[in-house]
Design a protein around this motif. Structure first.
Motif, short mmCIF file in Angstrom:
data_model
loop_
_atom_site.label_atom_id
_atom_site.label_comp_id
_atom_site.label_asym_id
_atom_site.label_seq_id
_atom_site.Cartn_x
_atom_site.Cartn_y
_atom_site.Cartn_z
N PRO A 11 0.85 -1.20 0.00
CA PRO A 11 0.00 0.00 0.00
C PRO A 11 0.88 1.25 0.00
O PRO A 11 2.02 1.20 0.47
CB PRO A 11 -0.79 -0.12 1.31
N VAL A 12 0.35 2.34 -0.50
CA VAL A 12 1.16 3.55 -0.58
C VAL A 12 0.34 4.77 -0.17
O VAL A 12 -0.86 4.83 -0.44
CB VAL A 12 1.77 3.69 -2.00
N VAL A 13 1.01 5.69 0.51
CA VAL A 13 0.39 6.98 0.85
C VAL A 13 0.94 8.03 -0.10
O VAL A 13 2.15 8.26 -0.14
CB VAL A 13 0.72 7.40 2.31
N GLY B 135 4.89 -1.08 6.83
CA GLY B 135 4.52 -1.79 5.61
C GLY B 135 3.93 -0.92 4.51
O GLY B 135 3.43 -1.43 3.51
N TYR B 136 3.99 0.39 4.70
CA TYR B 136 3.44 1.31 3.71
C TYR B 136 4.56 2.02 2.95
O TYR B 136 5.64 2.27 3.49
CB TYR B 136 2.57 2.37 4.40
N GLY B 137 4.28 2.35 1.71
CA GLY B 137 5.17 3.19 0.94
C GLY B 137 4.72 4.64 1.03
O GLY B 137 3.60 4.93 1.45
N ALA C 258 -1.96 7.08 13.86
CA ALA C 258 -3.43 7.00 13.73
C ALA C 258 -3.83 6.77 12.26
O ALA C 258 -4.72 5.97 11.98
CB ALA C 258 -4.07 8.27 14.28
N TYR C 259 -3.16 7.47 11.33
CA TYR C 259 -3.50 7.28 9.91
C TYR C 259 -3.33 5.80 9.53
O TYR C 259 -4.16 5.22 8.83
CB TYR C 259 -2.58 8.07 8.96
N LEU C 260 -2.20 5.24 9.98
CA LEU C 260 -1.90 3.87 9.53
C LEU C 260 -2.73 2.84 10.29
O LEU C 260 -3.09 1.81 9.73
CB LEU C 260 -0.39 3.61 9.60
N ASP C 261 -3.10 3.14 11.55
CA ASP C 261 -4.05 2.26 12.25
C ASP C 261 -5.38 2.24 11.49
O ASP C 261 -6.01 1.19 11.32
CB ASP C 261 -4.33 2.77 13.68
#
Ligand code: GCU
Length: 411
Positions: free
Chosen positions: A116-118, A176-178, A399-402
């Motif tokens: 996943p990517v932000v 685990g995020y890009g 919080a964003y990633l939760d």
């Protein structure tokens, strides 16, 4: 208790709940001709297109039809002890190598599965995210920032790393995020020049005046984010069902408009987005429509000026912007001392978007009043108010990633 607004905000603005005039919000589930919208199909066919059109013509302005991008990889290497790859890519926003470009900094955790990517624009240049000299200083116009030596709208060495506190990149990778970030000024410089420069310039004849329903700078930044999405969609290393768009403040307004217009973004996060973002305009508390149009005449389309001190005449309010993201997850983040952005109005727009989500068969906002500070409401419409002021903190990213972990699970 009433606390004074922070410096730089308008002390003459209203900050008193008791002084908010009575108002009626437009109903997201009633079409302009009065028809009640009672099915998901009627939402998709009638009400959603109508709301989108109203936000385009009255608030953000219509963007031109997109041109296909082209891109060139500038560098690629391993970072964070080989936990991640970092790629710098020049994206030609109209496909033309002589036209406007945005430099994408793409950092992805190593994984045998797509990640996943932000996607998020930044305020000070990609070089402001880290101390690493391998990230060149932006050559685009930058906002002056004397505390980091920027006084002539040109990035300087001293501004390297200036925003790193807002970008806990290694932590994002470890979760685990890009991260896909671009300097917002690469897309459109953040000042009023009559829409000549930046992305606007690529779509118009010099000297032309834009019509009152044509794109302002927020819609320009959104255009850029959608071109980043074009690029991300081409990358096998990225999970195309887990593409997130996030933004803070004016870029939080931009993230919401991007989520509303570009369904390739599966989840939307606005941080402290305030007036013209998540906050309801009709509350007229903190920053008002008149004030924002006066301070930032280039952000919205000229039709939005009609609603200066005349908010009730606007056919839409910002809860309907949230509803345009339905049924995709959206997280609205406020800060307790960010009175200028009206935290309560940000919460209420989530609450009043709830019926649109429910109509589409998902849960909406799992709260009917504002939660205590620092407690994440992790429902399809998410909400969090954190202690402190207008800013992005490492705890906000947690919080964003939760929220993303839960809301994108099983997709
Ligand atoms: C100003 C503006 C806000 C905006 C903020 C920001 O305070 O009035 O609308 O959100 O700048 O982008 O930091």
């Amino acid at each position: 208790t009433f606390a004074m607004p922070l410096l730089g905000q308008d002390a003459k603005a209203n900050y008193d709940e008791a002084k908010i005039p009575d108002f009626t919000l437009p109903d997201p589930l009633v079409a302009q001709d009065g028809t009640k919208i009672t099915t998901a199909e009627a939402w998709e066919k009638i009400r959603r297109p109508e709301l989108l059109e109203l936000f385009e013509t009255e608030v953000y302005g219509k963007a031109p039809t997109a041109k296909p991008i082209s891109s060139r990889v500038v560098s690629e290497r391993e970072v964070f002890d080989d936990k991640a790859t970092e790629r710098q890519v020049r994206i030609f926003l109209t496909g033309d190598e002589d036209g406007p470009y945005a430099d994408l900094l793409l950092i992805l955790p190593k994984s045998d599965k797509p990640v996943p990517v932000v996607a998020a624009l930044n305020f000070k240049g990609n070089h402001s995210l880290s101390d690493d000299p391998a990230i060149p200083l932006t050559k685009s116009w930058v906002r002056n920032d004397a505390s980091n030596g920027v006084t002539k709208h040109v990035a300087v060495e001293q501004s390297r790393g200036a925003a790193k506190a807002r970008w806990p990149v290694e932590r994002i990778i470890d979760r685990g995020y890009g991260l896909a970030t671009v300097y917002y000024g690469d897309i459109d410089p953040d000042f009023d020049d009559g829409f000549q420069n930046g992305i606007h310039g690529a779509f118009r004849t010099e000297g032309d005046k834009l019509a009152a329903d044509q794109w302002g700078t927020i819609a320009g930044w959104t255009y850029g984010l959608s071109r980043i999405a074009d690029y991300l969609e081409e990358q096998d290393a990225i999970d195309h069902d887990r593409m997130i768009v996030m933004g803070h403040s004016r870029l939080g307004k931009t993230a919401l408009w991007t989520g509303a217009t570009d369904p390739r973004f599966d989840l939307v996060i606005s941080n402290n987005s305030g007036c013209g973002g998540a906050a309801l305009s009709r509350r007229r508390i903190g920053e008002s429509v008149w004030r924002i149009n006066k301070s930032f005449p280039h952000w919205f389309c000229d039709n939005f000026l009609k609603y200066d001190n005349n908010e009730d005449a606007c056919p839409v309010d910002q809860h309907e912007l949230i509803a345009l993201i339905a049924p995709r997850p959206v997280l609205i983040c406020s800060a307790q001392e960010d009175y200028w952005a009206d935290p309560k109005g940000e919460f209420l727009s989530g609450l009043y978007a709830d019926p649109a989500y429910r109509l589409l068969g998902t849960d909406g906002l799992a709260a009917d009043k504002m939660p205590p500070v620092n407690k994440l409401i992790n429902s399809r419409i998410g909400y969090r108010i954190r202690s402190g002021g207008h800013n992005v903190l490492p705890s906000d990213w947690e919080a964003y990633l939760d929220f993303a972990d839960k809301q994108l699970r099983g997709k």
